[in-house]
Enzyme design. Structure first.
Site, PDB file in Angstrom:
ATOM      1  CB  ALA A   1      -0.921   0.022   1.219  1.00 57.94           C
ATOM      2  CG  ASP A   2       2.253   3.419  -2.957  1.00 59.81           C
ATOM      3  OD1 ASP A   2       3.355   3.970  -3.058  1.00 59.81           O
ATOM      4  OD2 ASP A   2       2.002   2.317  -3.463  1.00 59.81           O
ATOM      5  NE  ARG A   3      -1.567   9.519   0.751  1.00 60.11           N
ATOM      6  CZ  ARG A   3      -1.120  10.663   1.273  1.00 60.11           C
ATOM      7  NH1 ARG A   3      -1.782  11.243   2.257  1.00 60.11           N
ATOM      8  NH2 ARG A   3      -0.015  11.221   0.815  1.00 60.11           N
TER       9      ARG A   3
ATOM     10  CB  ALA B   1      -3.740   4.739  -2.881  1.00 61.48           C
TER      11      ALA B   1
END
Length: 367
Positions: free
Chosen positions: A249-251, A259
């Site tokens: 996950a990036d966010r 995201a």
């Protein structure tokens, strides 16, 4: 000071930072010297280094190298302001990953507080350097905890399976972190425990992080693995070859919307349709409680060349001249498609009441 994994994207000792140029993998292993925040910004933006945890560490250390031998004339407050502005600049290199902005905010707060009692600017830079170095060490420990929690949880959830086969997307291993990895860390832990049947990895177009990087790591560590085309994932699930999908996950928003690399949403929809468990694996620094849902996540769009040319934009033109391109780097997977979120603090599961994630409630006692 560096992570202990055989494959290191970040090689650091005080005053020196070298980043593995991941654009050239798996055919070449070349390290690039980073001597300033500007060098760090360019390395992150140009994807010399990538992966949400790795870019946060690389950015912090790039500035640490810059200030390690800086001839700075000014007050402690001015030194803290200098550091803060440099961190703001580094955050602009890739806006989607929250790890980078989270690390910058913590470091800005630290130097601002230090300036209240510091006698000179040099001591401010020393405080900053030590904090950045601590982030490097902590990231490896957090990754190993994620791997352990994830492996135990998956074995409990898939108790009817003697061995587990999983599908992963993009690259979430030692090349995307300071060492060990997040989603790939779970796969490593399953393999170490003798319960991994096989790891499948997508090629992850257009930059091919799966075929270039994840496959490289899996082969390097002799983990049984198979590479598939992005478009083959649904067929793989339909034939019953995997019991779980594990992604990074990036966010992560407060409600669990996530995201991650473009194509993750596709995998989650396919997993839901085929009753395959879908896991997000990330450190708590990837969680952004300020965002109620994924609708507020800023999605980075990258160069059209990544689609128009081969090798993720680095090779020859393969598409017709004049065609327009839409090239988002990430997509957002709704929380209702996610089985659980694996962190270094433990596994976040859905509540029995309404089937939603109470991430805030999980984090409060965990801190």
């Amino acid at each position: 000071m560096a992570a202990s994994d055989a494959l290191q994207s970040i090689v650091y000792s005080r005053g020196s930072l070298r980043l593995l140029d991941q654009r050239k993998l798996p055919l070449e292993m070349e390290y690039i010297d980073v001597k300033s925040s500007a060098d760090g910004w360019n390395a992150i933006r140009d994807m010399v280094v990538r992966g949400a945890p790795a870019i946060a560490i690389a950015a912090a250390l790039a500035l640490a190298v810059e200030v390690s031998d800086l001839d700075f004339i000014g007050t402690p407050e001015e030194a803290a302001s200098f550091v803060s502005k440099k961190l703001e600049y580094l955050v602009s290199s890739r806006p989607t990953a929250v790890n980078l902005s989270d690390a910058a905010t913590k470091l800005q707060t630290l130097v601002s507080k230090a300036a209240e009692t510091a006698k000179d600017s040099k001591s401010i830079f020393q405080v900053y350097i030590e904090a950045a170095e601590t982030m490097l060490v902590d990231d490896v420990a957090d990754n190993k905890a994620i791997g352990s929690h994830g492996a135990v949880f998956l074995q409990r959830q898939l108790a009817n399976s003697k061995k587990i086969s999983v599908l992963t997307h993009c690259n979430t291993g030692s090349l995307a972190t300071a060492g060990y990895g997040t989603a790939l860390g779970v796969i490593r832990a399953l393999h170490s425990g003798g319960v991994l049947e096989k790891a499948f990895c997508t090629e992850t177009r257009p930059f091919n992080q799966g075929s270039r990087l994840t496959a490289f790591e899996l082969v390097h560590e002799k983990i049984p693995a198979t590479l598939i085309a992005d478009s083959a994932a649904a067929a793989l699930m339909k034939q019953g070859h995997v019991q779980a999908v594990i992604v990074g996950a990036d966010r992560i928003a407060a409600n669990g919307d996530t995201a991650n690399k473009i194509g993750t949403y596709n995998l989650a929809i396919s997993a839901k349709h085929h009753s395959v468990q879908f896991y997000v694996s990330a450190p708590v620094t990837s969680i952004d409680l300020s965002l109620p849902s994924g609708d507020e996540i800023v999605i980075e769009e990258r160069s059209p060349k990544e689609l128009l040319n081969s090798e993720g934009g680095l090779g020859k033109q393969v598409a017709a001249s004049g065609i327009s391109v839409w090239n988002p780097a990430f997509d957002v997977t709704p929380a209702n498609l996610i089985t659980a979120i694996i962190t270094e603090k433990g596994v976040i599961t859905k509540t029995d009441a309404d089937g939603s994630f109470d991430i805030k409630g999980f984090l409060l006692p965990a801190k």
